[in-house]
Design a protein around this motif. Structure first.
Motif, PDB file in Angstrom:
ATOM      1  N   HIS A   1     106.061  80.404 -75.161  1.00  0.00           N
ATOM      2  CA  HIS A   1     105.569  81.853 -74.511  1.00  0.00           C
ATOM      3  C   HIS A   1     106.112  81.810 -73.169  1.00  0.00           C
ATOM      4  N   PRO A   2     106.347  82.759 -72.506  1.00  0.00           N
ATOM      5  CA  PRO A   2     106.273  83.042 -71.103  1.00  0.00           C
ATOM      6  C   PRO A   2     105.073  82.576 -70.476  1.00  0.00           C
ATOM      7  N   ASP A   3     105.330  81.816 -69.114  1.00  0.00           N
ATOM      8  CA  ASP A   3     103.982  81.484 -68.678  1.00  0.00           C
ATOM      9  C   ASP A   3     103.940  82.200 -67.289  1.00  0.00           C
ATOM     10  N   ASN A   4     102.614  82.725 -66.769  1.00  0.00           N
ATOM     11  CA  ASN A   4     102.258  83.485 -65.835  1.00  0.00           C
ATOM     12  C   ASN A   4     102.294  82.637 -64.373  1.00  0.00           C
ATOM     13  N   GLY A   5     102.514  81.410 -64.789  1.00  0.00           N
ATOM     14  CA  GLY A   5     102.337  80.678 -63.399  1.00  0.00           C
ATOM     15  C   GLY A   5     101.013  79.647 -63.410  1.00  0.00           C
ATOM     16  N   GLU A   6     100.270  79.770 -64.396  1.00  0.00           N
ATOM     17  CA  GLU A   6      98.867  79.190 -64.641  1.00  0.00           C
ATOM     18  C   GLU A   6      99.239  77.662 -65.148  1.00  0.00           C
ATOM     19  N   LEU A   7     100.254  77.775 -66.146  1.00  0.00           N
ATOM     20  CA  LEU A   7     100.512  76.650 -66.988  1.00  0.00           C
ATOM     21  C   LEU A   7     101.333  75.490 -66.096  1.00  0.00           C
ATOM     22  N   ALA A   8     102.287  76.155 -65.127  1.00  0.00           N
ATOM     23  CA  ALA A   8     103.061  75.520 -64.353  1.00  0.00           C
ATOM     24  C   ALA A   8     102.085  74.602 -63.365  1.00  0.00           C
ATOM     25  N   SER A   9     101.209  75.488 -62.653  1.00  0.00           N
ATOM     26  CA  SER A   9     100.278  74.751 -61.967  1.00  0.00           C
ATOM     27  C   SER A   9      99.348  73.803 -62.551  1.00  0.00           C
ATOM     28  N   LEU A  10      98.888  73.859 -63.531  1.00  0.00           N
ATOM     29  CA  LEU A  10      97.971  72.956 -64.317  1.00  0.00           C
ATOM     30  C   LEU A  10      99.134  71.702 -64.552  1.00  0.00           C
ATOM     31  N   ILE A  11     100.180  71.836 -64.883  1.00  0.00           N
ATOM     32  CA  ILE A  11     101.234  70.819 -65.325  1.00  0.00           C
ATOM     33  C   ILE A  11     101.362  69.944 -64.133  1.00  0.00           C
ATOM     34  N   ASN A  12     101.834  70.708 -63.041  1.00  0.00           N
ATOM     35  CA  ASN A  12     102.066  69.896 -61.748  1.00  0.00           C
ATOM     36  C   ASN A  12     100.846  69.156 -61.126  1.00  0.00           C
ATOM     37  N   GLN A  13      99.594  69.417 -61.373  1.00  0.00           N
ATOM     38  CA  GLN A  13      98.727  68.637 -60.989  1.00  0.00           C
ATOM     39  C   GLN A  13      98.285  67.629 -61.999  1.00  0.00           C
ATOM     40  N   THR A  14      98.457  67.755 -63.403  1.00  0.00           N
ATOM     41  CA  THR A  14      98.156  66.844 -64.179  1.00  0.00           C
ATOM     42  C   THR A  14      99.058  65.571 -63.997  1.00  0.00           C
ATOM     43  N   GLY A  15     100.411  65.779 -63.646  1.00  0.00           N
ATOM     44  CA  GLY A  15     101.088  64.489 -63.537  1.00  0.00           C
ATOM     45  C   GLY A  15     101.618  63.935 -64.842  1.00  0.00           C
ATOM     46  N   LYS A  16     102.739  63.133 -64.737  1.00  0.00           N
ATOM     47  CA  LYS A  16     102.944  62.238 -65.958  1.00  0.00           C
ATOM     48  C   LYS A  16     103.283  63.360 -67.010  1.00  0.00           C
ATOM     49  N   VAL A  17     103.994  64.424 -67.029  1.00  0.00           N
ATOM     50  CA  VAL A  17     104.007  65.668 -68.061  1.00  0.00           C
ATOM     51  C   VAL A  17     105.726  65.617 -68.268  1.00  0.00           C
ATOM     52  N   VAL A  18     106.278  65.489 -69.389  1.00  0.00           N
ATOM     53  CA  VAL A  18     107.532  65.966 -69.594  1.00  0.00           C
ATOM     54  C   VAL A  18     107.555  67.272 -70.699  1.00  0.00           C
ATOM     55  N   ILE A  19     108.502  68.201 -70.089  1.00  0.00           N
ATOM     56  CA  ILE A  19     108.437  69.340 -70.702  1.00  0.00           C
ATOM     57  C   ILE A  19     109.569  69.553 -71.666  1.00  0.00           C
ATOM     58  N   VAL A  20     109.303  69.750 -72.936  1.00  0.00           N
ATOM     59  CA  VAL A  20     110.180  69.725 -74.100  1.00  0.00           C
ATOM     60  C   VAL A  20     110.693  70.884 -74.618  1.00  0.00           C
TER      61      VAL A  20
ATOM     62  N   ALA B   1     106.908  74.449 -63.172  1.00  0.00           N
ATOM     63  CA  ALA B   1     106.654  73.047 -63.305  1.00  0.00           C
ATOM     64  C   ALA B   1     107.703  71.862 -62.961  1.00  0.00           C
ATOM     65  N   VAL B   2     107.341  71.341 -61.710  1.00  0.00           N
ATOM     66  CA  VAL B   2     108.507  70.124 -61.409  1.00  0.00           C
ATOM     67  C   VAL B   2     108.196  68.849 -62.064  1.00  0.00           C
ATOM     68  N   VAL B   3     108.698  68.730 -63.271  1.00  0.00           N
ATOM     69  CA  VAL B   3     108.593  67.538 -64.022  1.00  0.00           C
ATOM     70  C   VAL B   3     109.722  67.418 -64.869  1.00  0.00           C
ATOM     71  N   PRO B   4     110.308  66.336 -65.271  1.00  0.00           N
ATOM     72  CA  PRO B   4     111.536  66.250 -66.117  1.00  0.00           C
ATOM     73  C   PRO B   4     111.224  67.036 -67.317  1.00  0.00           C
ATOM     74  N   LYS B   5     112.539  67.607 -67.461  1.00  0.00           N
ATOM     75  CA  LYS B   5     112.538  68.594 -68.702  1.00  0.00           C
ATOM     76  C   LYS B   5     113.646  68.148 -69.735  1.00  0.00           C
ATOM     77  N   LEU B   6     113.444  68.558 -70.909  1.00  0.00           N
ATOM     78  CA  LEU B   6     114.461  68.085 -72.086  1.00  0.00           C
ATOM     79  C   LEU B   6     114.573  69.181 -72.893  1.00  0.00           C
ATOM     80  N   PHE B   7     115.944  69.733 -73.069  1.00  0.00           N
ATOM     81  CA  PHE B   7     116.030  70.810 -73.800  1.00  0.00           C
ATOM     82  C   PHE B   7     117.317  70.498 -74.800  1.00  0.00           C
ATOM     83  N   SER B   8     117.432  71.313 -76.032  1.00  0.00           N
ATOM     84  CA  SER B   8     118.685  71.270 -76.765  1.00  0.00           C
ATOM     85  C   SER B   8     119.656  72.110 -75.856  1.00  0.00           C
TER      86      SER B   8
END
Lengths: 340, 340
Positions: free
Chosen positions: A130-149, A156-163
Motif C-alpha cells: 500500500h502507499p506510504d505516508n512517509g512514516e514507514l520510510a522513516s522507520l525503515i531508515n532508522q532500523t537499518g539493514k532492511v531490504v525492500i522487496v 526509504a534509502v535501502v537496497p530494493k529488489l523488484f520484478s
C-alpha cells in the motif's frame, strides 16, 4: 520414516537424565545450569555425536542468526510462495526466519518492524502493498539493514529488489497488440504503487510502438479477488469498453474471470485476458490463462542474498535498485478481437 | 488515502523532537530515557491525542500479548489462508503474531518451538504435517500453552482442533457412490497422519453402507502437487484401476489433474475426481472441481480462541479434541462411471 535416524535432542536428554527443554536451553545459552549437569549434557552430546541444529543456537560472535520478514497478505499465494522461498534459502544458510504478516495495515507494519528491531534480528526483508505516508520510510531508515522487496517504499534509502514490472507490462501489451488489440483495460492496484505505474507504462509502450491509435483504460483498486470482481462488473456496466483486459495479479484475474464466466462472457471469444504473477494453477483454468510470470522464488532467494551481502557501512551501496526478469507464459486466453 | 489521517508515531516524534524509534521504544518499555525527554514525549502524546498501537506495547501485567504460530508449508494455500485467519483474529483481539514456517522439517520445528518458548509468547498454535517420533510431543508437553491444529501430534496432551476429516471422507464417498462408483482411489498424505486415516475411513464407510462390493485403493504420499502428479502417473501406469479418485488436498488435485489432462484423460467422462480443502480457485478449473471444503478461516479463529480460553491450570481440560464441520461443494468433476 528415515532408515537411520539421526541422534535427536531427546536422545541427548535421556542419556543425560534431563528434559529436552533443558538441553535445548543450554544449547541456546539461555539457561544457567549447575556445572555438573552441564558437563553431563555435554558428555551426552559428545558420546552420541549429536549435531545441534544451527537454528537453535546464537553464534558467539553476537549475531542472532535470525532474519525478519514482513509481508502484507499471506493468504495471497504470491506472498506465500515468496515467504516459502525465503524460508528455504534461510534454511540453506543456517538462518532462522521471524515472519510477520501485517494484513497490509500500516499500524501493524509499524509495530512489527519496531518489534523486530527490538528483538535484534540480523536484518529485515520488508514487503508492503500500500502507499506510504512517509512514516514507514522513516522507520525503515532508522532500523537499518532492511531490504525492500516487490513494492517500493519511496523515501526509504535501502537496497530494493523488484520484478521487472515495466517489461512485464510490455510483454502483456505486445502479446495483445500482436493479436490486434488496441483498446485494453489495465486492472491493477493503487495508482501510487510502482507495480501499477510500471506495468501500465509498459503496456502503453507496447501498444504505442504499433503507430496506430490505441487506448488504455485504467481500473485501479487493490490486488484482491474482490477488486477483480468489481473490475468485471464495471467492465460489464460500461458495455465492455475494451477488447482485452490485463489483470495485474492472479487474485484480480480470479475475481474477474469468476464474474465474467457467471455472466456468460466467453474468454477469449468476447474478451481476451492476460494475468500477472502466474503463481496459482492458471494452467488448469478454463481457458488456461496466459500470464506474466513473476520470478517469485528468485525474488525470495535474491532478497536474502542482498541482505547478507550488502556492505551496510557504505552509504552509496544502500540506494540500489535491482530488477529480476519476468516472462510471458502463453496459454489460451488471448485471441483476436471479435468482429461484433 | 484516508480522508482524515490519524495521529502517527511520526507526528509524536516530530512534536517531541526525537526519532520515531525513540518514541516506539519508550512505548514498548524497552528504553530508559532522561526523564525530561520522557516527559516531552508523553506531553506530545497527550497533546496530539495519539493512540499507541496495542501491538507495540507489552502489558504491565507481564503478558507479551504475542501469540506464536508454527506452520509447515506456507506456500500451500490451505496453510497460508489459515495463517491469515489467525492473524485477522489476533489483530481483532489486540495481539501480535510471531509466525514460523518450518518447511515441514522436524529440526526446524524443534528449534522454532524452542525459540518461541524463549521469547515468552503467551501461547503457541502448532501445525505439523508429518509423523512425529515422539520428540515433538515431548517438547510440546514441556512448552505448555500449546494448541495443536489441523493434524495430530499423538502423544501431546494439549487441546487439539481438527476439521471433521472422517465426515469429509464420508461426504466424498457418498457423492461418488450416489453416482455409481464402487472402485475409488484415495490419494492422500502419509498413512500415519490422522487426516489420511480419517478421510479414507469415512470414504470406506460411505461405500460400505451401499451393501455392494467396493474397493478403496490407497495411494499414500504427501500433500503436494508433486505427489498429485505421481498419483496420476501411477493411475495411468496401472491402466486406470478405479473409476474415481478422491484427491485429499487441493495441491494433490492440482498435480493429478495437470497430468491427467496432459495425457488426454477426460474428467469426469473417463474418471471422476473429488478434491479436499477447496481453498484454491477450483471453481475456475476445467471442469470446475467438486471438493470437500475445509472451514479454514473458522479453524484459525477457533484455534486462537482455544488458546486464550483454555484453563491451563486444569489438567483435565487439556486433553480435548474439537472437530469443525466440513461440507461438500458440488461442481462438475463427478459423473457416472464410463461404460467402456
Amino acid at each position: 520414516m528415515s532408515p537411520k535416524r539421526a541422534t535427536s535432542l531427546k536422545d541427548v536428554a535421556e542419556a543425560a537424565g534431563v528434559s529436552v527443554t533443558t538441553v535445548s536451553r543450554l544449547l541456546n545459552g539461555s539457561l544457567e545450569l549447575p556445572s555438573e549437569t552441564k558437563l553431563r549434557i555435554e558428555k551426552a552430546i559428545r558420546d552420541l555425536k549429536y549435531e545441534p541444529n544451527p537454528h537453535a543456537r546464537r553464534l558467539s560472535r553476537g549475531r542472532s542468526d535470525t532474519i525478519g520478514l514482513v509481508v502484507p497478505d499471506i493468504a495471497n499465494p504470491f506472498f506465500a510462495t515468496l515467504v516459502s522461498a525465503v524460508e528455504e534459502e534461510a534454511d540453506k544458510r543456517g538462518l532462522a526466519l521471524s515472519l510477520y504478516a501485517t494484513l497490509n495495515r500500516p499500524g501493524r507494519e509499524i509495530s512489527y518492524v519496531t518489534a523486530l528491531g527490538r528483538n535484534h534480528v540480523d536484518g529485515l526483508l520488508f514487503i508492503t502493498n500500500h502507499p506510504d505516508n512517509g512514516e514507514l520510510a522513516s522507520l525503515i531508515n532508522q532500523t537499518g539493514k532492511v531490504v525492500i522487496v516487490d513494492e517500493d517504499v519511496p523515501d526509504a534509502v535501502v537496497p530494493k529488489l523488484f520484478s521487472d514490472n515495466d517489461h512485464g507490462g510490455y510483454l502483456a501489451g505486445r502479446h495483445l497488440a500482436d493479436h490486434g488489440h488496441r483498446r485494453v483495460i489495465y486492472a491493477g492496484g493503487p495508482r501510487e504503487m510502482i507495480s501499477t505505474r510500471r506495468r501500465s507504462q509498459g503496456l502503453e509502450r507496447a501498444l504505442k510502438e504499433r503507430g496506430e491509435p490505441f487506448q488504455v483504460i485504467r481500473y485501479e483498486g487493490s490486488y484482491t479477488v474482490e477488486f477483480g470482481r468489481e473490475a468485471a462488473r464495471r467492465f460489464l456496466d460500461e458495455s465492455m469498453p475494451a477488447t482485452a483486459i490485463f489483470a495485474s495479479s492472479d487474485e484480480i484475474a480470479i475475481g474477474l474471470i469468476e464474474v465474467l464466466r457467471a455472466q456468460g462472457v466467453s474468454i477469449p471469444d468476447e474478451v481476451s485476458v492476460v494475468g500477472f504473477d502466474d503463481v496459482g494453477p492458471l494452467h488448469l483454468f478454463a481457458p488456461p490463462l496466459t500470464a506474466i510470470r513473476q520470478p517469485v522464488r528468485a525474488l525470495g532467494e535474491r532478497a536474502l542474498a542482498l541482505l547478507l551481502e550488502t556492505n551496510w557501512q557504505e552509504p552509496e551501496s544502500l540506494a540500489s535498485e535491482e530488477l529480476l526478469p519476468v516472462e510471458i507464459v502463453v496459454r489460451n486466453s488471448v485471441a483476436p478481437p471479435s468482429k461484433s
